[in-house]
Design an enzyme around this catalytic site. Sequence first.
Site, PDB file in Angstrom:
ATOM      1  N   THR A  43     -10.203  22.287  -6.458  1.00 42.56           N
ATOM      2  CA  THR A  43      -9.978  20.968  -5.860  1.00 42.56           C
ATOM      3  C   THR A  43      -8.525  20.797  -5.423  1.00 42.56           C
ATOM      4  O   THR A  43      -8.244  20.387  -4.291  1.00 42.56           O
ATOM      5  CB  THR A  43     -10.348  19.867  -6.870  1.00 42.56           C
ATOM      6  OG1 THR A  43     -11.676  20.083  -7.315  1.00 42.56           O
ATOM      7  CG2 THR A  43     -10.220  18.496  -6.252  1.00 42.56           C
ATOM      8  N   LEU A  44      -7.601  21.109  -6.339  1.00 46.11           N
ATOM      9  CA  LEU A  44      -6.187  20.936  -6.016  1.00 46.11           C
ATOM     10  C   LEU A  44      -5.786  21.841  -4.857  1.00 46.11           C
ATOM     11  O   LEU A  44      -5.162  21.403  -3.892  1.00 46.11           O
ATOM     12  CB  LEU A  44      -5.315  21.298  -7.230  1.00 46.11           C
ATOM     13  CG  LEU A  44      -4.684  20.153  -8.006  1.00 46.11           C
ATOM     14  CD1 LEU A  44      -5.743  19.220  -8.540  1.00 46.11           C
ATOM     15  CD2 LEU A  44      -3.816  20.666  -9.133  1.00 46.11           C
ATOM     16  N   GLU A  98       6.458  18.825 -22.574  1.00 44.60           N
ATOM     17  CA  GLU A  98       6.489  17.513 -21.912  1.00 44.60           C
ATOM     18  C   GLU A  98       6.575  16.423 -22.980  1.00 44.60           C
ATOM     19  O   GLU A  98       5.870  16.528 -23.978  1.00 44.60           O
ATOM     20  CB  GLU A  98       5.224  17.327 -21.066  1.00 44.60           C
ATOM     21  CG  GLU A  98       5.192  18.273 -19.878  1.00 44.60           C
ATOM     22  CD  GLU A  98       3.925  18.111 -19.025  1.00 44.60           C
ATOM     23  OE1 GLU A  98       3.199  17.114 -19.180  1.00 44.60           O
ATOM     24  OE2 GLU A  98       3.678  19.005 -18.208  1.00 44.60           O
ATOM     25  N   ARG A 119      -0.182  23.471 -14.626  1.00 42.91           N
ATOM     26  CA  ARG A 119       0.187  23.205 -16.011  1.00 42.91           C
ATOM     27  C   ARG A 119       1.440  24.005 -16.334  1.00 42.91           C
ATOM     28  O   ARG A 119       1.577  25.147 -15.855  1.00 42.91           O
ATOM     29  CB  ARG A 119      -0.928  23.634 -16.978  1.00 42.91           C
ATOM     30  CG  ARG A 119      -2.085  22.667 -17.128  1.00 42.91           C
ATOM     31  CD  ARG A 119      -1.694  21.380 -17.873  1.00 42.91           C
ATOM     32  NE  ARG A 119      -2.821  20.460 -17.995  1.00 42.91           N
ATOM     33  CZ  ARG A 119      -3.151  19.524 -17.105  1.00 42.91           C
ATOM     34  NH1 ARG A 119      -2.435  19.379 -15.999  1.00 42.91           N
ATOM     35  NH2 ARG A 119      -4.185  18.725 -17.317  1.00 42.91           N
ATOM     36  N   ASP A 167       6.076  19.399 -11.508  1.00 40.74           N
ATOM     37  CA  ASP A 167       5.448  18.189 -12.051  1.00 40.74           C
ATOM     38  C   ASP A 167       5.053  18.401 -13.506  1.00 40.74           C
ATOM     39  O   ASP A 167       4.797  17.439 -14.221  1.00 40.74           O
ATOM     40  CB  ASP A 167       4.204  17.854 -11.218  1.00 40.74           C
ATOM     41  CG  ASP A 167       3.618  16.490 -11.561  1.00 40.74           C
ATOM     42  OD1 ASP A 167       4.391  15.505 -11.582  1.00 40.74           O
ATOM     43  OD2 ASP A 167       2.399  16.401 -11.815  1.00 40.74           O
ATOM     44  N   HIS A 211       4.831  14.680 -14.566  1.00 37.48           N
ATOM     45  CA  HIS A 211       3.384  14.917 -14.653  1.00 37.48           C
ATOM     46  C   HIS A 211       2.579  13.727 -14.097  1.00 37.48           C
ATOM     47  O   HIS A 211       1.776  13.102 -14.808  1.00 37.48           O
ATOM     48  CB  HIS A 211       2.946  15.235 -16.096  1.00 37.48           C
ATOM     49  CG  HIS A 211       1.599  15.901 -16.150  1.00 37.48           C
ATOM     50  ND1 HIS A 211       1.206  16.713 -17.197  1.00 37.48           N
ATOM     51  CD2 HIS A 211       0.565  15.881 -15.285  1.00 37.48           C
ATOM     52  CE1 HIS A 211      -0.027  17.159 -16.963  1.00 37.48           C
ATOM     53  NE2 HIS A 211      -0.431  16.657 -15.804  1.00 37.48           N
ATOM     54  N   VAL A 257       2.130  22.220  -9.752  1.00 37.19           N
ATOM     55  CA  VAL A 257       1.382  20.988 -10.032  1.00 37.19           C
ATOM     56  C   VAL A 257       0.175  21.323 -10.901  1.00 37.19           C
ATOM     57  O   VAL A 257      -0.779  20.558 -10.981  1.00 37.19           O
ATOM     58  CB  VAL A 257       0.920  20.278  -8.735  1.00 37.19           C
ATOM     59  CG1 VAL A 257       2.092  19.574  -8.061  1.00 37.19           C
ATOM     60  CG2 VAL A 257       0.228  21.247  -7.777  1.00 37.19           C
ATOM     61  N   ALA A 307      -0.977  13.376  -9.601  1.00 38.77           N
ATOM     62  CA  ALA A 307      -2.308  12.875  -9.233  1.00 38.77           C
ATOM     63  C   ALA A 307      -2.415  11.355  -9.375  1.00 38.77           C
ATOM     64  O   ALA A 307      -3.492  10.796  -9.192  1.00 38.77           O
ATOM     65  CB  ALA A 307      -3.372  13.547 -10.101  1.00 38.77           C
TER      66      ALA A 307
HETATM   67  P1  NAD Z   1     -10.975  22.946 -10.227  1.00 39.69           P
HETATM   68  O1  NAD Z   1     -11.882  23.249 -11.351  1.00 39.69           O
HETATM   69  O2  NAD Z   1     -11.500  22.188  -9.061  1.00 39.69           O
HETATM   70  O3  NAD Z   1     -10.338  24.283  -9.660  1.00 39.69           O
HETATM   71  C1  NAD Z   1      -9.835  25.288 -10.457  1.00 39.69           C
HETATM   72  C2  NAD Z   1      -9.928  26.574  -9.653  1.00 39.69           C
HETATM   73  O4  NAD Z   1      -9.190  27.585 -10.307  1.00 39.69           O
HETATM   74  C3  NAD Z   1     -11.353  27.057  -9.502  1.00 39.69           C
HETATM   75  O5  NAD Z   1     -11.561  27.383  -8.161  1.00 39.69           O
HETATM   76  C4  NAD Z   1     -11.382  28.293 -10.391  1.00 39.69           C
HETATM   77  O6  NAD Z   1     -12.267  29.269  -9.910  1.00 39.69           O
HETATM   78  C5  NAD Z   1      -9.954  28.767 -10.270  1.00 39.69           C
HETATM   79  N1  NAD Z   1      -9.517  29.667 -11.347  1.00 39.69           N
HETATM   80  C6  NAD Z   1      -9.885  29.680 -12.648  1.00 39.69           C
HETATM   81  N2  NAD Z   1      -9.269  30.682 -13.298  1.00 39.69           N
HETATM   82  C7  NAD Z   1      -8.514  31.319 -12.388  1.00 39.69           C
HETATM   83  C8  NAD Z   1      -7.660  32.437 -12.443  1.00 39.69           C
HETATM   84  N3  NAD Z   1      -7.477  33.121 -13.575  1.00 39.69           N
HETATM   85  N4  NAD Z   1      -7.029  32.819 -11.324  1.00 39.69           N
HETATM   86  C9  NAD Z   1      -7.212  32.155 -10.162  1.00 39.69           C
HETATM   87  N5  NAD Z   1      -8.017  31.088 -10.040  1.00 39.69           N
HETATM   88  C10 NAD Z   1      -8.651  30.680 -11.140  1.00 39.69           C
HETATM   89  O7  NAD Z   1      -9.760  22.176 -10.877  1.00 39.69           O
HETATM   90  P2  NAD Z   1      -8.647  21.331 -10.099  1.00 39.69           P
HETATM   91  O8  NAD Z   1      -9.058  19.914 -10.049  1.00 39.69           O
HETATM   92  O9  NAD Z   1      -8.293  22.034  -8.852  1.00 39.69           O
HETATM   93  O10 NAD Z   1      -7.443  21.423 -11.115  1.00 39.69           O
HETATM   94  C11 NAD Z   1      -6.826  22.662 -11.381  1.00 39.69           C
HETATM   95  C12 NAD Z   1      -5.804  22.488 -12.495  1.00 39.69           C
HETATM   96  O11 NAD Z   1      -4.709  21.730 -12.024  1.00 39.69           O
HETATM   97  C13 NAD Z   1      -6.342  21.700 -13.683  1.00 39.69           C
HETATM   98  O12 NAD Z   1      -6.959  22.572 -14.618  1.00 39.69           O
HETATM   99  C14 NAD Z   1      -5.108  21.054 -14.247  1.00 39.69           C
HETATM  100  O13 NAD Z   1      -4.526  21.886 -15.219  1.00 39.69           O
HETATM  101  C15 NAD Z   1      -4.176  20.954 -13.064  1.00 39.69           C
HETATM  102  N6  NAD Z   1      -4.034  19.566 -12.594  1.00 39.69           N
HETATM  103  C16 NAD Z   1      -2.796  18.999 -12.625  1.00 39.69           C
HETATM  104  C17 NAD Z   1      -2.615  17.701 -12.175  1.00 39.69           C
HETATM  105  C18 NAD Z   1      -1.261  17.055 -12.201  1.00 39.69           C
HETATM  106  O14 NAD Z   1      -1.173  15.865 -12.399  1.00 39.69           O
HETATM  107  N7  NAD Z   1      -0.187  17.777 -12.008  1.00 39.69           N
HETATM  108  C19 NAD Z   1      -3.717  16.972 -11.694  1.00 39.69           C
HETATM  109  C20 NAD Z   1      -4.969  17.585 -11.653  1.00 39.69           C
HETATM  110  C21 NAD Z   1      -5.111  18.887 -12.101  1.00 39.69           C
END
Ligand code: NAD
Length: 308
Positions: free
Chosen positions: A144-145, A254, A225, A249, A273, A223, A276
């Site tokens: 998603t991100l 933290e 972890r 971020d 942080h 953005v 989003a």
């Molecule tokens: P998501 O589940 O939509 O996407 C995660 C993607 O990462 C998936 O496509 C998955 O296949 C891939 N993935 C998993 N393991 C992997 C690896 N070893 N190598 C490469 N790709 C891999 O999740 P999202 O909503 O995109 O969020 C991703 C991460 O971003 C979250 O887990 C969270 O830690 C972080 N996040 C941070 C904030 C923020 O405020 N900074 C906000 C939302 C999410």
Amino acid sequence: FELERLGIHDSVDAVFPPSELATHLADLPVAVDVIGDDEIAACDAVVTLEYREAFLELDWIHSIQAGVDRFPFDDLEAEGVVLTNSTGIHDRTVGETVAGYLLAFSRRLHDHVANQQERRWERPEWDEAFTLPGNTACVVGTGTLGRGVAETLGALGVRVIGVRRSGDPVSGFEEIYANDDLLEAVADAEFVIATVPLTDETHHLFDADAFDAMREDAYFVNVARGPVVDEPALIDALESDSIEGAALDVFEAEPLPEASPLWELDEVIVTPHCAAYTRDYFRDVGEIVRENVGRLESGDEAFHNRVV
Ligand code: NAD
């Protein structure tokens, strides 16, 4: 399981007022109440930011974050507790935050804001400012991100390439590399952006080798972890000018400790942080919760966004 009472744990207050979500979900056919730690046992399910051991007695936990690395998957599984997350809602918010970082660096806005604090009228050097088209961003993680970042940066004329486990193409990305080729993927990018979840596999994915492989004029953006980055290696890379700068971020610790050199390094933007954050966050989370309550009510136990 039978869902009668859904608690909105007061830890969500770090992101939005829990009462906003409770009001938003008041029309559900279950009781929805804002709860503190002493009321967990009186619920069947909870919507939460933080984890509490008392949640192991519940049937279902919904995390208001996408990242659920702080939840004990094995214990939840052993106790038969369902865990769902908020993946799927952070594409535009985080995408715009990342676009903001890139525009700050390219148009030097972070310098102007810093100068303004000191009432200093100081123009950038003639060769400091640039425009984004023609630059490449390498987005590591295409969920998603990653897709939200690709779409937002793509609209600004940035060439976007991606890194994912399989290396298969993803729409919105001009080119995709497999994880094994990370060092090759980052080598020609002016911007390298981390959007992967934190797992055993991604822990310290961005280490000294990765920063060495980047261009000297590259900006690194995290953005995802904190622990996907070896933070001392990043600080070394920044201090030795082996990369140009960073927008961060998330951090290994933290809140970022006051003594961290990251606070004061040139060309580093620190945000707490909140990539989003949006005033609509409670609505976005509410729709996922509503969907799952609806499925439960109709006897369908296939939860949307189920993690455990
Ligand atoms: P998501 O589940 O939509 O996407 C995660 C993607 O990462 C998936 O496509 C998955 O296949 C891939 N993935 C998993 N393991 C992997 C690896 N070893 N190598 C490469 N790709 C891999 O999740 P999202 O909503 O995109 O969020 C991703 C991460 O971003 C979250 O887990 C969270 O830690 C972080 N996040 C941070 C904030 C923020 O405020 N900074 C906000 C939302 C999410």
